[in-house]
Motif scaffolding. Structure first.
Motif, mmCIF file in Angstrom:
data_model
loop_
_atom_site.group_PDB
_atom_site.id
_atom_site.type_symbol
_atom_site.label_atom_id
_atom_site.label_comp_id
_atom_site.label_asym_id
_atom_site.label_seq_id
_atom_site.Cartn_x
_atom_site.Cartn_y
_atom_site.Cartn_z
ATOM 1 N N LEU A 9 -28.481 -4.146 -37.153
ATOM 2 C CA LEU A 9 -27.160 -4.673 -36.853
ATOM 3 C C LEU A 9 -27.307 -6.070 -36.265
ATOM 4 C CD1 LEU A 9 -25.608 -1.496 -35.199
ATOM 5 C CD2 LEU A 9 -25.200 -2.333 -37.513
ATOM 6 N N LYS A 10 -26.204 -6.781 -36.189
ATOM 7 C CA LYS A 10 -26.215 -8.125 -35.612
ATOM 8 C C LYS A 10 -25.097 -8.238 -34.598
ATOM 9 C CE LYS A 10 -23.163 -9.823 -39.199
ATOM 10 N NZ LYS A 10 -22.971 -10.624 -40.371
ATOM 11 N N ARG A 11 -25.255 -9.196 -33.692
ATOM 12 C CA ARG A 11 -24.173 -9.545 -32.779
ATOM 13 C C ARG A 11 -24.462 -10.920 -32.200
ATOM 14 N NH1 ARG A 11 -24.080 -5.980 -27.281
ATOM 15 N NH2 ARG A 11 -25.764 -7.050 -26.243
ATOM 16 N N PHE A 12 -23.414 -11.543 -31.708
ATOM 17 C CA PHE A 12 -23.554 -12.857 -31.098
ATOM 18 C C PHE A 12 -24.221 -12.720 -29.737
ATOM 19 C CE2 PHE A 12 -20.198 -13.797 -34.160
ATOM 20 C CZ PHE A 12 -20.695 -14.968 -34.703
ATOM 21 N N GLU A 13 -25.212 -13.559 -29.510
ATOM 22 C CA GLU A 13 -25.927 -13.607 -28.238
ATOM 23 C C GLU A 13 -25.895 -15.048 -27.744
ATOM 24 O OE1 GLU A 13 -27.453 -11.000 -26.750
ATOM 25 O OE2 GLU A 13 -27.129 -9.556 -28.359
ATOM 26 N N ASP A 14 -25.829 -15.246 -26.468
ATOM 27 C CA ASP A 14 -25.903 -16.590 -25.885
ATOM 28 C C ASP A 14 -24.990 -17.578 -26.596
ATOM 29 O OD1 ASP A 14 -27.820 -15.678 -24.074
ATOM 30 O OD2 ASP A 14 -29.437 -16.063 -25.495
ATOM 31 N N GLY A 15 -23.732 -17.289 -26.627
ATOM 32 C CA GLY A 15 -22.773 -18.195 -27.270
ATOM 33 C C GLY A 15 -22.618 -17.903 -28.745
ATOM 34 N N ASP A 16 -23.070 -18.837 -29.572
ATOM 35 C CA ASP A 16 -22.837 -18.718 -31.001
ATOM 36 C C ASP A 16 -24.029 -18.220 -31.799
ATOM 37 O OD1 ASP A 16 -20.265 -19.589 -30.681
ATOM 38 O OD2 ASP A 16 -20.758 -21.689 -31.085
ATOM 39 N N ASP A 17 -25.162 -17.917 -31.169
ATOM 40 C CA ASP A 17 -26.346 -17.477 -31.902
ATOM 41 C C ASP A 17 -26.232 -16.002 -32.270
ATOM 42 O OD1 ASP A 17 -27.536 -19.973 -31.716
ATOM 43 O OD2 ASP A 17 -28.641 -19.460 -29.888
ATOM 44 N N ASP A 35 -20.093 12.078 -37.051
ATOM 45 C CA ASP A 35 -19.287 11.164 -37.844
ATOM 46 C C ASP A 35 -19.868 9.755 -37.755
ATOM 47 O OD1 ASP A 35 -17.374 9.719 -39.187
ATOM 48 O OD2 ASP A 35 -15.713 10.351 -37.930
ATOM 49 N N TYR A 36 -20.493 9.306 -38.814
ATOM 50 C CA TYR A 36 -21.117 7.992 -38.904
ATOM 51 C C TYR A 36 -20.129 6.899 -38.538
ATOM 52 C CZ TYR A 36 -23.131 3.879 -41.236
ATOM 53 O OH TYR A 36 -23.605 2.626 -41.533
ATOM 54 N N PHE A 37 -18.919 6.998 -39.016
ATOM 55 C CA PHE A 37 -17.923 5.954 -38.781
ATOM 56 C C PHE A 37 -17.524 5.850 -37.311
ATOM 57 C CE2 PHE A 37 -17.606 6.989 -43.268
ATOM 58 C CZ PHE A 37 -17.830 5.729 -43.806
ATOM 59 N N ASN A 38 -17.474 6.973 -36.601
ATOM 60 C CA ASN A 38 -17.163 6.917 -35.168
ATOM 61 C C ASN A 38 -18.268 6.207 -34.388
ATOM 62 O OD1 ASN A 38 -14.667 8.165 -35.349
ATOM 63 N ND2 ASN A 38 -15.499 10.214 -34.971
ATOM 64 N N VAL A 39 -19.517 6.507 -34.737
ATOM 65 C CA VAL A 39 -20.631 5.845 -34.060
ATOM 66 C C VAL A 39 -20.625 4.356 -34.381
ATOM 67 C CG1 VAL A 39 -23.138 5.730 -33.826
ATOM 68 C CG2 VAL A 39 -22.008 7.954 -33.957
ATOM 69 N N MET A 40 -20.400 3.997 -35.644
ATOM 70 C CA MET A 40 -20.356 2.590 -36.019
ATOM 71 C C MET A 40 -19.178 1.890 -35.347
ATOM 72 S SD MET A 40 -23.056 1.963 -37.641
ATOM 73 C CE MET A 40 -22.650 0.279 -38.032
ATOM 74 N N GLU A 41 -18.062 2.583 -35.190
ATOM 75 C CA GLU A 41 -16.905 2.002 -34.488
ATOM 76 C C GLU A 41 -17.257 1.737 -33.025
ATOM 77 O OE1 GLU A 41 -12.202 2.809 -34.599
ATOM 78 O OE2 GLU A 41 -13.392 4.535 -33.927
ATOM 79 N N ARG A 42 -17.986 2.662 -32.400
ATOM 80 C CA ARG A 42 -18.402 2.468 -31.005
ATOM 81 C C ARG A 42 -19.333 1.258 -30.899
ATOM 82 N NH1 ARG A 42 -22.867 4.409 -28.979
ATOM 83 N NH2 ARG A 42 -22.954 6.264 -30.280
ATOM 84 N N LEU A 43 -20.289 1.154 -31.812
ATOM 85 C CA LEU A 43 -21.199 0.004 -31.799
ATOM 86 C C LEU A 43 -20.435 -1.295 -32.065
ATOM 87 C CD1 LEU A 43 -24.269 1.573 -33.628
ATOM 88 C CD2 LEU A 43 -24.159 0.834 -31.237
ATOM 89 N N SER A 44 -19.453 -1.224 -32.940
ATOM 90 C CA SER A 44 -18.623 -2.398 -33.226
ATOM 91 C C SER A 44 -17.875 -2.844 -31.975
ATOM 92 C CB SER A 44 -17.645 -2.080 -34.352
ATOM 93 O OG SER A 44 -16.800 -3.164 -34.591
ATOM 94 N N SER A 45 -17.374 -1.895 -31.198
ATOM 95 C CA SER A 45 -16.655 -2.244 -29.965
ATOM 96 C C SER A 45 -17.596 -2.870 -28.931
ATOM 97 C CB SER A 45 -15.959 -1.016 -29.377
ATOM 98 O OG SER A 45 -16.904 -0.122 -28.825
ATOM 99 N N GLN A 46 -18.905 -2.692 -29.120
ATOM 100 C CA GLN A 46 -19.907 -3.309 -28.244
ATOM 101 C C GLN A 46 -20.364 -4.666 -28.797
ATOM 102 O OE1 GLN A 46 -23.047 -0.395 -27.854
ATOM 103 N NE2 GLN A 46 -21.663 1.155 -27.046
ATOM 104 N N GLY A 47 -19.707 -5.095 -29.885
ATOM 105 C CA GLY A 47 -20.008 -6.412 -30.437
ATOM 106 C C GLY A 47 -20.963 -6.434 -31.612
ATOM 107 N N TYR A 48 -21.409 -5.281 -32.064
ATOM 108 C CA TYR A 48 -22.335 -5.216 -33.188
ATOM 109 C C TYR A 48 -21.574 -5.163 -34.510
ATOM 110 C CZ TYR A 48 -25.926 -4.092 -29.768
ATOM 111 O OH TYR A 48 -26.784 -4.140 -28.701
ATOM 112 N N SER A 49 -22.181 -5.727 -35.537
ATOM 113 C CA SER A 49 -21.633 -5.589 -36.891
ATOM 114 C C SER A 49 -22.785 -5.413 -37.865
ATOM 115 C CB SER A 49 -20.760 -6.794 -37.266
ATOM 116 O OG SER A 49 -21.523 -7.976 -37.238
ATOM 117 N N GLN A 50 -22.442 -4.950 -39.041
ATOM 118 C CA GLN A 50 -23.458 -4.643 -40.034
ATOM 119 C C GLN A 50 -24.015 -5.913 -40.673
ATOM 120 O OE1 GLN A 50 -23.001 -1.081 -42.449
ATOM 121 N NE2 GLN A 50 -20.911 -0.956 -41.677
ATOM 122 N N ILE A 51 -25.218 -5.798 -41.154
ATOM 123 C CA ILE A 51 -25.887 -6.870 -41.883
ATOM 124 C C ILE A 51 -26.004 -6.446 -43.332
ATOM 125 C CG2 ILE A 51 -28.121 -8.008 -42.250
ATOM 126 C CD1 ILE A 51 -28.562 -7.932 -39.261
#
Length: 170
Positions: A9-17, A35-51
Motif C-alpha cells: 500500500l502507499k500513503r503520503f509521508e512527510d508532506g507530499d512524498d 470482509d476484505y473491503f472492511n479492512v481495506m476501508e479501515r486502512l484507507s481511513s488511516q491514509g493508505y491506498s492501493q498501488i
C-alpha cells in the motif's frame, strides 16, 4: 513455514512524498470469512491506498531482485489469449534465459521495453525465488504478495526504494 498474503500500500509521508509499506493480512485482521473491503476501508481511513504495479514497475522490481541474487521464475500476462503466439514465446524465452543466467536480464530487457512501448501486454503477476533457499514469492499488479512472511519482508526491503522512487516520479 506457512505462506501468507500481504498487500503493498502507499500513503503520503512527510508532506507530499508517497511511501510504500507492506501489510500482512494476518496482522490486519484478515482471515477466512473476514470482509476484505472492511479492512481495506479501515486502512484507507488511516491514509493508505492501493498501488497498481504496472508492467514498467514490475520490470524495475525484477531488475532489482535479480541484482540482489533472486531468480525470476515466471511472468504471467493479462489475457494471454489475446497475445500473439510469437510474443508469448519470446516472453517465455526471456524468462528462461534470465532464470538460467541473471546476466541475460540486462542484455534482453530491451525486448520487454519494446513490448511495453507497443502496449501489447500487461504483466499481471511475477514469481521470484531466493537464489539460496529457492523459496518463492508472487507479486501481482494489484500489489498482492504471496509467500513466506520472512521472504516477503526480505523482498520488500529490496523493492521499497524502487516503488517509492516510482511513486514520487508519477
Amino acid at each position: 513455514m506457512a505462506e501468507v498474503y500481504a498487500k503493498i500500500l502507499k500513503r503520503f509521508e512527510d508532506g507530499d512524498d508517497l511511501s510504500s509499506s507492506i501489510h500482512f493480512f494476518e496482522d490486519q485482521g484478515f482471515s477466512k470469512g473476514t470482509d476484505y473491503f472492511n479492512v481495506m476501508e479501515r486502512l484507507s481511513s488511516q491514509g493508505y491506498s492501493q498501488i497498481i504495479v504496472n508492467s514498467e514497475l514490475i520490470i524495475s522490481i525484477v531488475g532489482c531482485m535479480i541484482k540482489n541474487n533472486w531468480i525470476l521464475f515466471d511472468i504471467e500476462l493479462d489475457d494471454p489469449e489475446m497475445i500473439d503466439e510469437t510474443v508469448k514465446n519470446q516472453i517465455q524465452l526471456f524468462t528462461e534465459n534470465v532464470r538460467t543466467n541473471s546476466g541475460n536480464f540486462e542484455k534482453s530487457v530491451g525486448f520487454l521495453d519494446w513490448v511495453l512501448e507497443r502496449e501489447s501486454i500487461l504483466i499481471s503477476k511475477i514469481s521470484l525465488a531466493t537464489a539460496d533457499t529457492k523459496k518463492r514469492i508472487f507479486i501481482t499488479r494489484t500489489g498482492l504478495v504471496y509467500g513466506e512472511k520472512q521472504v516477503i519482508e526480505t523482498c520488500f526491503i529490496l523493492i521499497k526504494q524502487i516503488i517509492d522512487g516510482y511513486l514520487d516520479a508519477t
